[in-house]
Design a protein around this motif. Structure first.
Motif, short mmCIF file in Angstrom:
data_model
loop_
_atom_site.label_atom_id
_atom_site.label_comp_id
_atom_site.label_asym_id
_atom_site.label_seq_id
_atom_site.Cartn_x
_atom_site.Cartn_y
_atom_site.Cartn_z
N LEU A 110 0.82 2.06 -7.66
CA LEU A 110 -0.45 2.40 -7.01
C LEU A 110 -0.58 1.68 -5.67
CD1 LEU A 110 -3.20 3.79 -7.10
CD2 LEU A 110 -4.09 1.80 -8.34
N LEU A 111 -0.22 0.40 -5.65
CA LEU A 111 -0.34 -0.36 -4.40
C LEU A 111 0.61 0.20 -3.35
CD1 LEU A 111 -1.51 -2.78 -2.85
CD2 LEU A 111 0.40 -4.14 -3.74
N TYR A 112 1.88 0.41 -3.73
CA TYR A 112 2.84 0.93 -2.76
C TYR A 112 2.40 2.30 -2.25
CZ TYR A 112 6.91 3.11 -0.74
OH TYR A 112 7.74 3.79 0.14
N GLY A 113 2.02 3.21 -3.17
CA GLY A 113 1.65 4.56 -2.76
C GLY A 113 0.45 4.58 -1.85
N THR A 114 -0.55 3.75 -2.15
CA THR A 114 -1.75 3.71 -1.31
C THR A 114 -1.44 3.19 0.08
OG1 THR A 114 -3.13 3.35 -3.28
CG2 THR A 114 -4.09 2.80 -1.14
N LEU A 115 -0.70 2.09 0.14
CA LEU A 115 -0.35 1.51 1.44
C LEU A 115 0.51 2.46 2.25
CD1 LEU A 115 0.46 -2.14 0.33
CD2 LEU A 115 -1.59 -1.36 1.53
N LYS A 116 1.49 3.06 1.60
CA LYS A 116 2.40 3.95 2.32
C LYS A 116 1.66 5.19 2.81
CE LYS A 116 6.15 5.01 4.11
NZ LYS A 116 6.50 4.25 5.32
N LEU A 117 0.78 5.73 1.99
CA LEU A 117 0.02 6.91 2.41
C LEU A 117 -0.88 6.57 3.59
CD1 LEU A 117 -0.71 9.86 1.87
CD2 LEU A 117 -2.47 9.05 0.28
N ALA A 152 -1.95 -4.31 7.50
CA ALA A 152 -0.55 -4.14 7.92
C ALA A 152 -0.11 -2.69 7.76
CB ALA A 152 0.36 -5.06 7.11
N ALA A 153 -0.56 -2.01 6.71
CA ALA A 153 -0.19 -0.61 6.51
C ALA A 153 -0.74 0.27 7.61
CB ALA A 153 -0.68 -0.14 5.14
N THR A 154 -1.99 0.01 8.01
CA THR A 154 -2.58 0.78 9.09
C THR A 154 -1.79 0.59 10.38
OG1 THR A 154 -4.76 0.50 8.07
CG2 THR A 154 -4.70 1.19 10.38
N ALA A 155 -1.44 -0.64 10.68
CA ALA A 155 -0.66 -0.91 11.89
C ALA A 155 0.75 -0.35 11.79
CB ALA A 155 -0.60 -2.42 12.14
N SER A 156 1.29 -0.27 10.56
CA SER A 156 2.66 0.22 10.40
C SER A 156 2.81 1.67 10.84
CB SER A 156 3.12 0.06 8.94
OG SER A 156 2.52 1.04 8.10
N GLY A 157 1.70 2.44 10.82
CA GLY A 157 1.78 3.79 11.33
C GLY A 157 2.26 3.83 12.76
N SER A 158 2.00 2.75 13.51
CA SER A 158 2.47 2.66 14.89
C SER A 158 3.82 1.97 14.98
CB SER A 158 1.43 1.89 15.73
OG SER A 158 1.95 1.68 17.04
N TYR A 159 3.91 0.69 14.54
CA TYR A 159 5.13 -0.08 14.77
C TYR A 159 6.29 0.35 13.89
CZ TYR A 159 3.94 -3.04 10.68
OH TYR A 159 3.64 -3.50 9.42
N ALA A 160 6.01 0.89 12.70
CA ALA A 160 7.09 1.28 11.80
C ALA A 160 7.33 2.78 11.78
CB ALA A 160 6.79 0.81 10.36
N GLY A 161 6.41 3.57 12.36
CA GLY A 161 6.55 5.01 12.36
C GLY A 161 6.65 5.60 13.75
#
Length: 459
Positions: free
Chosen positions: A78-85, A441-450
């Motif tokens: 659940l944690l991984y899926g929510t963060l990744k989504l 961090a997940a929100t920011a990852s949409g930019s730096y990791a995507g």
């Protein structure tokens, strides 16, 4: 102290192999009551009459098994899926808002819709292999004299991932793009569970939960939900390392074999398994034997070596795979010369080195510095040899190679043991605080990791 009680010294909690990682043992462990002592004299006849009849065990039904698995595996999934989504939605929003992908070639980061970008670059090659198979050859570029002297060829991409794409497409009726996305997404969840299992084995469930969350937001995580083979490789590597830690040698050998059919960096996993097996033979030969560890060592490299031999046979060059990588993609082991060039250029604002991509390389430099920071912290924890060797060889291969440096954040995803110091430190956080930090961090990852990886670089 009576003679009866002296025959039963207080029990001690066994010393853990991981004293720094295990929770403290309970301090109230005491000697069990002895029915022969005066305090229990009244109950002694009953005790001497024999043990009570045990209650019948509760049947472990499939429904009970499912509930137990949900309680154990549900939180990290659940944690991984929510963060990744969360990061994935931000990434697609950035793509759509910028709109630059619409002007690019569909093979090179373009498409009609934002998610089409996820099947470009390497994803295009994987779809071609799944649709048409391989055609290995070393075809020179007419008149070429620079770094690129050979035409790109599908043989540079290993077969396990496109084979699964083709299988899933045939079974589900999805197109190759949809099948590739499905394989990657499912594999990313399997990888999250594997990383959770490794971290929980060493530091408890809270550390495992944090490690699964870090897998969702790590730099380079943009390829986890894309038509790329990275999630599949990390899933195989994480579970192989976990099986080695549990001394399940045959299973670990089979997973390393499969990893060798998926990515060439499987050499780090094979080396890690081999070192761990030899250490196990040295330490536990009398109690566990040598057959299973040696069998795993023999099985592990056959996938990688088999594919390299097949490419060499089809191209007529025993080192055909490496010749293709060097001549068609300018990827080769250069003992870290390019990495050093980038690390000394980007901090002073210079971008005149090979394959320069400003934003992606800046993120890459940050990732390398973070890895250099986390590595000694990992060594301080003294984890099992399989994790140390896997991490060390992965770093050596990635940082010692000439390649598109902006991809280093993606190439270091398999070095997931670097998550351990952060995951163990995160155990001290309350669950709401941990989830809040990871969500940011997940929100920011949409930019730096995507976005940076796919739109401002070449993944």
């Amino acid at each position: 102290m009576t003679a009866a009680t002296s025959a039963h010294p207080p029990r001690r909690t066994p010393t853990s192999r991981w004293p720094a990682l295990d929770p403290a043992a309970p301090a109230d462990a005491t000697t069990p009551p002895d029915p022969a002592t005066p305090a229990d004299a009244a109950t002694a006849p009953a005790a001497l009459a024999g043990p009570p009849t045990p209650a019948p065990p509760t049947p472990f039904t499939p429904r009970a098994r499912l509930r137990a698995a949900a309680r154990r595996l549900g939180p990290p999934l659940l944690l991984y899926g929510t963060l990744k989504l969360l990061g994935f939605v931000v990434f697609l929003h950035l793509l759509d808002a910028a709109g630059d992908f619409r002007a690019k070639h569909p093979r090179f980061g373009g498409g009609a819709r934002p998610w089409d970008v996820l099947g470009t670059w390497d994803g295009w090659w994987y779809q071609q292999i799944a649709a048409h198979g391989y055609h290995p050859e070393l075809r020179p570029v007419p008149g070429a004299t620079g770094l690129i002297t050979l035409e790109g060829n599908s043989a540079a991409f290993f077969p396990l991932y496109p084979a699964l794409m083709r299988l899933v497409s045939e079974v589900t009726g999805l197109g190759l793009f949809g099948a590739g996305m499905l394989v990657s997404v499912v594999a990313s969840f399997v990888a999250a569970l594997g990383i959770h299992a490794v971290a929980a084995h060493l530091g408890g469930r809270r550390a495992g939960l944090a490690a699964a969350g870090l897998w969702a937001v790590w730099p380079g995580s943009g390829v986890e939900w894309a038509v790329y083979s990275d999630s599949l490789y990390v899933a195989l590597a994480a579970w192989a390392c976990h099986l080695v830690m549990r001394r399940r040698w045959l299973g670990a050998g089979v997973l390393a074999f499969a990893a060798g059919l998926n990515r060439p960096t499987a050499v780090s996993l094979i080396a890690a398994l081999t070192v761990a097996a030899l250490l196990a033979i040295h330490r536990h030969r009398r109690t566990e034997g040598v057959l299973f560890p040696l069998t795993a060592v023999a099985v592990a490299p056959t996938g990688l070596l088999g594919y390299l031999a097949w490419v060499g046979h089809r191209t007529g060059d025993p080192l055909g795979y490496f010749t293709l990588q060097s001549g068609a993609w300018a990827h080769e082991f250069d003992y870290g010369r390019q990495t050093l060039d980038v690390l000394t250029s980007v901090p002073v604002g210079r971008f005149d080195y090979l394959f320069a991509w400003r934003f992606a390389d800046t993120v890459g430099v940050g990732v390398v510095l973070l890895a250099f920071l986390l590595l000694p912290l990992l060594l301080r924890l003294r984890p099992p040899a399989v994790l140390l060797v896997h991490t060390g060889v992965t770093l050596l291969l990635v940082l010692g190679s000439q390649q598109i440096f902006g991809n280093v954040s993606r190439y270091l995803l398999p070095a997931f043991p670097l998550f351990l110091p952060l995951a163990l430190a995160a155990r001290r956080l309350s669950l709401p605080v941990l989830c809040t930090v990871l969500a940011v961090a997940a929100t920011a990852s949409g930019s730096y990791a995507g976005y940076v990886l796919f739109e401002l670089g070449v993944p």
